[in-house]
Design an enzyme around this catalytic site. Structure first.
Site, short mmCIF file in Angstrom:
data_model
loop_
_atom_site.label_atom_id
_atom_site.label_comp_id
_atom_site.label_asym_id
_atom_site.label_seq_id
_atom_site.Cartn_x
_atom_site.Cartn_y
_atom_site.Cartn_z
N PHE A 90 0.85 -1.10 -0.05
CA PHE A 90 0.18 -0.08 -0.17
C PHE A 90 0.74 1.25 -0.28
O PHE A 90 1.00 2.21 0.80
CB PHE A 90 -0.89 0.23 1.24
CG PHE A 90 -2.11 -1.21 1.17
CD1 PHE A 90 -3.07 -1.11 0.46
CD2 PHE A 90 -1.63 -2.31 1.82
CE1 PHE A 90 -4.10 -2.19 0.31
CE2 PHE A 90 -2.66 -3.52 1.62
CZ PHE A 90 -3.81 -3.14 1.13
N HIS A 91 1.92 1.35 -0.99
CA HIS A 91 2.67 2.43 -1.04
C HIS A 91 3.27 2.36 -2.34
O HIS A 91 3.41 1.38 -3.24
CB HIS A 91 3.76 2.63 0.12
CG HIS A 91 4.63 1.26 -0.08
ND1 HIS A 91 4.76 0.43 1.00
CD2 HIS A 91 5.56 1.06 -0.74
CE1 HIS A 91 5.27 -0.41 0.60
NE2 HIS A 91 6.07 -0.26 -0.39
#
Ligand code: T46
Length: 132
Positions: free
Chosen positions: A49-50
């Site tokens: 999630f980045h």
């Protein structure tokens, strides 16, 4: 062009079993400054999630499997990592998520840069603006 770019590693196996060699600037298409691995991931946990501003990586599931989602801000693609002879190349400014880790999953990652928290974009809205 698809976001999914594989690097195929020849298996140098013989009657004793299998061996894969990862060589910087050869089988791995960049100089490797860092290696890390993700293992013992709890069930139903997702990671990532980045995105990164400046980082090339190759991710190889040396045992088990997990599902990788890649997103460049325009398209989103997903793929299973489930082979010790296939590496997924992840370039700059690509949002990544890892889901559905099998209990035995060991995800090995070779990275072009040293660890730098300042290189992470952890907010999706910010990522889509930067990636435009
Ligand atoms: C990525 C995906 C595939 C370090 O201290 N050094 C390191 O080299 C790394 C990778 C992490 N860490 C620390 C930072 C956090 O405190 O380890 C902890 C867990 O890292 P993170 O939450 O970033 O882990 P993931 O699984 O979400 O993401 C990792 C990589 O960080 C990332 O670059 O592309 O795997």
């Amino acid at each position: 062009m698809s976001l999914i770019q594989w690097v195929d590693f020849p298996s140098l196996g013989d009657e004793r079993g299998s061996l894969v060699a990862l060589e910087a600037d050869k089988t791995v298409p960049f100089g490797v400054k860092r290696v890390y691995y993700i293992f013992a991931t709890q069930q139903n946990v997702a990671r990532g999630f980045h995105a990164h501003y400046n980082l090339k990586q190759v991710a190889i599931c040396v045992t088990g499997k997990c599902r990788m989602v890649l997103d460049d801000g325009r398209t989103r693609e997903e793929v299973w990592l489930d082979s010790p002879t296939k590496g997924l190349l992840i370039g700059d400014l690509v949002w990544r998520e890892m889901h559905d880790f099998s209990e035995d999953c060991v995800l090995l990652v070779l990275a072009s840069e040293h660890y730098d928290e300042g290189d992470y974009i952890r907010d999706y809205d910010k990522f889509t603006k930067v990636a435009q």
